[in-house]
Design an enzyme around this catalytic site. Sequence first.
Site, PDB file in Angstrom:
ATOM      1  N   HIS A 380      41.334  43.997  40.535  1.00 54.97           N
ATOM      2  CA  HIS A 380      41.220  42.943  41.540  1.00 54.97           C
ATOM      3  C   HIS A 380      42.516  42.144  41.678  1.00 54.97           C
ATOM      4  CE1 HIS A 380      39.099  40.768  44.442  1.00 54.97           C
ATOM      5  NE2 HIS A 380      37.932  40.634  43.828  1.00 54.97           N
ATOM      6  N   ASP A 384      41.717  43.563  47.023  1.00 60.51           N
ATOM      7  CA  ASP A 384      40.590  42.688  47.326  1.00 60.51           C
ATOM      8  C   ASP A 384      39.359  43.539  47.606  1.00 60.51           C
ATOM      9  OD1 ASP A 384      42.156  40.389  47.084  1.00 60.51           O
ATOM     10  OD2 ASP A 384      42.799  40.493  49.184  1.00 60.51           O
TER      11      ASP A 384
END
Length: 409
Positions: A380, A384
């Site tokens: 992450h 995204d």
Amino acid sequence: MLSKHIIAVARGRGILRPRHLQEASKFLWRARVAQFHSTRLLEAETVKVPQMAESIKGDSVEADEEVATIETDKIDVSVNAPVSGKIVKLLANEEDTVSVGQDLFVLEPGEARSHASAAAPKEEPKPTEEPKAEKAQPPPPKPLEGEKKPEAPKPQAKEAPKKEAPAATAPKPVAGSRNETRVKLNRMRLRIAERLKESQNTAASLTTFNEVDMSALVNLRKKYKESILKEHDVKLGFMSFFARASILALKEIPAANASIEGDEIVYRDYVDLSVAVATPKGLVTPVVRNAESLGLLEIEKGIAALGKKARDGKLSLEDMAGGTFTISNGGVFGSLYGTPIINLPQAGVLGMHTIKDRPVVVDGQIVIRPIMVIALTYDHRLLDGREAVTFLVRLKEYLEDPAKMLLAN
């Protein structure tokens, strides 16, 4: 066969790792040169090393014959004799941890003696004179008339030992075995554990899922697998389609093919595809290089070749180095769902699972279709949620309509 001794390589010294190929090749060159210097140079060494097993010392070896194996955290590296000769001195013990440049053994060049002839036992000379036969003993005298034959003594029956009553404090027997076996972790398993824990502690891992209707791929493979095997000598599987679909999705989502180095993001215009392969020692991820430039059958051949080398223990350091994105197929073992773990420093790993017939709704009708659950675990810090989900959606589109792969750039 010459006895092969396993010599463990030190972990944590920066040797024989994929990102240190230059050091690894330097080690192999130094090891070969050091161990086969002239006897005089090696005798000048003052370092004392414990004696190895006697089965190898004094053995004759042929040129290029495997003498020892160095076990690293990824692969086993063979040490071969560059010339024929005789091993006259051993400088490392079995299971020792060795470092770069350390001498292993001394080889005295010369003609190698055949192992078969060396192992053949010498024939003992046959006696020239045969042993004389023993003189025949006279037969026992016959009993006179009316005299009974002496009876053979009857064996006396032994008295059975008296059973002692069990002690009052004896514990009651427990049903089943309670044995325990302790096995030392091999270096590869230790390294796998270290890297997986490092991945958990470093990456901001998150997993997203999707479902793929495999009907088109199943029918395509069924239609062409026999002709492709006959013409190209390769078994058509699903891995090449997933690899090709992933490559196209990575072009649209370049962050999934990137990595973090310090405070920089490294984007790549090539795809070095790591393919997870299970071996008896642990999971390895050999690399299909520049997979973006390969066709389906070339990818299939590359994956098959690497898989065979991995199972045979023949992977080289070059086969393991690098990798920008990983595919792991747990479906071959029957996995229905799973969250693969990121292979650092990569940003993502695709998990494939088993195909199951399930009722699904198509054009308002309930039908039975072969469905596979796919999973993308991503870092992450680089991707995204929108990008990760888009990656799997593109993958789903390509796999459910394989013709799109031919039309995509």
